[in-house]
Structures are given as structure tokens and as C-alpha cells.
Design a protein around this motif. Structure first.
Motif, short mmCIF file in Angstrom:
data_model
loop_
_atom_site.label_atom_id
_atom_site.label_comp_id
_atom_site.label_asym_id
_atom_site.label_seq_id
_atom_site.Cartn_x
_atom_site.Cartn_y
_atom_site.Cartn_z
N TYR A 196 80.62 24.25 93.66
CA TYR A 196 82.01 24.40 93.30
C TYR A 196 82.96 25.92 94.32
CZ TYR A 196 86.08 23.38 90.79
OH TYR A 196 87.32 23.49 90.78
N LEU A 197 83.34 25.60 94.81
CA LEU A 197 84.41 27.26 95.36
C LEU A 197 85.89 26.52 94.31
CD1 LEU A 197 85.07 29.31 98.19
CD2 LEU A 197 87.18 27.63 97.43
N HIS A 199 90.05 27.41 93.99
CA HIS A 199 90.52 28.84 94.26
C HIS A 199 91.90 28.77 93.57
CE1 HIS A 199 90.68 27.63 98.29
NE2 HIS A 199 89.63 26.14 98.34
N THR A 244 85.57 21.32 96.34
CA THR A 244 86.48 22.41 96.09
C THR A 244 87.79 21.96 95.03
OG1 THR A 244 88.19 21.66 98.58
CG2 THR A 244 86.17 23.06 98.45
N ASP A 250 92.34 22.27 101.61
CA ASP A 250 91.24 21.50 102.25
C ASP A 250 91.63 20.98 102.26
OD1 ASP A 250 90.87 24.43 100.69
OD2 ASP A 250 89.56 23.77 99.07
#
Length: 402
Positions: A196-197, A199, A244, A250
Motif C-alpha cells: 500500500y503506497l 501519499h 494506493t 492515481d
């Protein structure tokens, strides 16, 4: 949350679009405590290792849980601070498990060992997310404690050894963006189930350090890497799931990637799925209860409170007539600037409103972290607005825009 791997699979093995019908029950992220053994630079709750007064008692917490069960929320994420530092965490989790809802644990992982690891496994969490923000010393610097990386990695391994579905969570900034390839390699090497990215969101210490937010170039490079990894996984049937969070642009970036490579029929199908998802879900498909019982549209809206579960049940607050919830649930939302003019707002939902609020005082201004160009989002005739940071208190300006 943007489920990149899920939508990538729609290009390989398409399934029918499922649209929302009737009332949407939210995934509830419950910050059980603000206490934490680490001091992360991007912590949105500004947690620390001491007792914070006013947190829900055990009796109050169990009452909240019964209401959530009766309200039939689809999923509950137990978070913090560090949730494992709350003494009744396992009692809460055991009761939630019996309610048959999807149950996840969001933790820094440093305490998951020995008997505690056994208890985590015995609960039967559907998923345990462990935060790692770089390799070795980089992670330790981000998290304010030497040895945090090794302990978190040991927590990942302890979960995997006991058959617990586990994932890595990584918040990208200028300081650690270059380590994303190594983190993906780590995920592959450890056999984790999800990557899991996240921001950066301008809340808590994350707002204090927003000057270190990833540049648009960093973000696009990271997305190129994740999309390539997700495509290879989908094409080869590999299990690693990539998602994400906190930048719904995204989905737009991914859709434009697909438009250059797939047929118009495939793109129409993919776009149908993305529009059914609808992007940012603050106040709609996601809700937050903070350690003191205040209810927010999501975990980052700490300056806007719908009410307190100490006074009224969550279910009553969420289905009431709160004006901000009403605005967040509008489609399209009353967006301004580039977000208002964007051709893809039905895909991203206007992105993360709290960043706009923190920088301008207006929750409907454009999201400054959108990394798409004017041309890419179909607003060639408008200029990217220059956003001047708002210096006042957030709560007062919110009410000016209801």
C-alpha cells in the motif's frame, strides 16, 4: 483507497460493473488510542508515548462497537496511535470478529512477537497492515526510533509464520521516494500479500512536514513503477496486491496509461468500473472515530467533527443532517479551480479535500497534490492556480463553505 491491482485485472479478466444501490454504509477507521511507541514525521494524529486524557473507556468503546455492528458497517479498521498499546484491544477485536464484519489491524508492527503475535493470529484478523517507510535507517529516521525497521520486519514475519494476511504500508515523500524499488523487492522477498503506497496528507505532523511532500515527478515515477508491477502481476497471475491511498488522481493516471495500450471497448469497461467506484470517499464510504469518540468524515478531518459517540450513537450521527457530509456526498462535489474543470472528476471524486482546506482555507479548492497536467485532464485553457497557504485555523473557514 485506489485498488490498482483490482482494476488492472479488469483489463485481463473483466467482470460486470457493480454500482452502488441505496444507502452506502462506511468502512470505519477507529483510532482506538493516540498513544504510540514511535514518533513518525507524518503522523496525522500527532501521537506520542504517554497517556492522553479523555479517550473512550472500555464500556464506552464496547457500546460503540455494538452500534457499529447493529448499523452493519462492512468493515472495521482498528488503528491508533498504536492500537496494540490499548489494553482492551483484543477484547474489542474479539467482539468485532463475532459480528462477521471485515476486520483489519493498522499497526507499526514493532510489538508483534511472541505471545502477542499468537494473540493477533488467534483473533483471525482479515488483514494486518504494517507501516514501513524505507529500508533500515531511513525507516528509523521517519519513525523516530532506532531499530524500528528490524522490529517491524520481525512483526511481518511473525504474522506470515502464523498464516495472517499481512501487507506493507509506505508513505512516499521526497526523502524516501528513491527506495520504492527496494520496498517492492522486500515485499516480494517476504511474501507479503499487499503493498500500500500512501501519499502524504497535510494533517498532524504530516502538515508540519508538508514541504517534504513528494514532487509531481517523484509521484509519477512511483506510479509508473507500481503500474508496471501490477501489470506484470496480473498478466502472470502473481498474488501481490497493490493499492494506493490519499491521492485519487492515481486512478486518472492509470486510466490514461490504459488508454494508450488497450482497445476502446476495454477502456470503456475500465472507465465504467472507475466511475462506479467514484474516487475520494470521505464522508461517503469511509468514516473515522477518533480516540475521544469524535466522528469525522475521514481520519484526516480532525478539525471538523460531526459529533461525539459519547453523546449520540455513530449510526445516528452518520445518518443525520450534518451539512459537511451532505456536501461531501454530492456528485459532482462543488469543486473549484482545476478540480472543478477536470474531465475526470467523476473518476477521482475531487481527490483529497483536506489538502485543499489546509492550504487555502477552502475545502472545495483544487487539490495541490494533483500531479496531472492541465492538458491531461482536459483543462488546456486554464492555468494551474497558484495556491497560497492558509494561515488561519481550519475549523472556522470550513463553516464558510457549507
Amino acid at each position: 483507497m485506489f485498488r490498482l491491482s483490482h482494476y488492472m485485472h479488469q483489463l485481463v479478466k473483466p467482470t460486470p460493473v457493480r454500482r452502488r444501490n441505496g444507502e452506502v454504509k462506511p468502512v470505519v477507521i477507529w483510532n482506538l488510542t493516540r498513544r504510540c511507541n514511535l514518533q513518525c514525521r507524518h503522523c496525522y494524529t500527532t501521537s506520542a508515548d504517554h497517556v492522553f486524557p479523555g479517550e473512550l473507556t472500555h464500556e464506552q468503546a464496547m457500546g460503540v462497537l455494538e452500534d457499529l455492528g447493529d448499523f452493519k458497517i462492512p468493515a472495521l479498521i482498528l488503528s491508533g496511535g498504536e492500537p496494540l498499546m490499548r489494553m482492551d484491544l483484543f477484547e474489542i477485536a474479539e467482539r468485532a470478529r463475532k459480528m462477521k464484519m471485515y476486520l483489519a489491524l493498522s499497526t507499526n508492527g514493532t510489538a508483534i512477537e511472541g505471545e502477542l503475535a499468537e494473540r493477533v493470529a488467534d483473533i483471525g484478523f482479515d488483514y494486518v497492515g504494517i507501516s514501513i517507510d524505507g529500508i533500515g535507517a531511513t525507516n528509523d529516521w521517519f519513525r523516530g526510533k532506532e531499530g524500528a525497521f528490524d522490529k517491524a520486519l520481525a512483526g511481518v514475519r511473525a504474522c506470515k509464520a502464523r498464516g495472517v494476511r499481512v501487507g506493507l504500508r509506505f508513505t512516499i515523500t521526497q526523502e524516501n521516494a528513491g527506495q520504492l524499488p527496494e520496498l517492492l523487492a522486500l515485499a516480494d522477498g517476504e511474501g507479503v500479500d499487499k503493498f500500500y503506497l500512501s501519499h502524504l496528507v497535510y494533517a498532524g505532523r504530516g502538515d508540519k512536514h508538508r514541504g517534504a511532500d513528494a514532487t509531481w515527478s517523484h509521484t509519477r515515477t512511483a506510479m509508473d513503477l507500481l503500474i508496471d508491477r501490477a501489470w506484470r502481476a496480473a498478466d502472470a497471475g502473481c498474488p501481490l496486491e497493490i493499492v494506493t491511498g490519499n491521492n485519487d488522481a492515481d486512478a486518472v493516471y492509470f486510466l490514461r496509461w490504459a488508454e494508450e495500450r488497450f482497445t476502446s471497448e476495454q477502456i470503456a469497461h475500465l472507465k465504467g468500473h472507475l466511475q462506479a467506484w467514484g474516487g475520494n470517499s470521505s464522508g461517503v464510504g469511509v468514516a473515522n472515530i477518533d480516540p475521544q469518540g469524535a466522528v469525522h468524515p475521514d481520519t484526516y478531518w480532525s478539525d471538523y467533527t460531526i459529533g461525539s459517540v459519547k453523546d449520540r450513537p455513530f449510526s445516528a450521527l452518520w445518518t443525520g443532517d450534518d451539512p459537511m457530509l451532505a456536501q461531501l456526498r454530492r456528485r459532482p462535489r462543488p469543486l473549484k479551480g482545476r478540480c472543478g474543470a477536470c474531465s475526470y472528476k467523476m473518476v477521482c471524486g475531487g481527490n483529497t479535500r483536506i489538502r485543499a482546506l489546509q492550504l487555502t482555507g477552502d475545502p472545495w479548492a483544487e487539490d495541490p497534490a494533483c500531479y496531472m497536467s492541465d492538458r491531461e485532464i482536459g483543462v488546456e485553457d486554464s492555468d494551474r492556480l497558484t495556491v497560497t497557504p492558509f494561515r488561519g485555523k481550519s475549523r472556522d473557514p470550513i463553516h464558510r463553505f457549507l
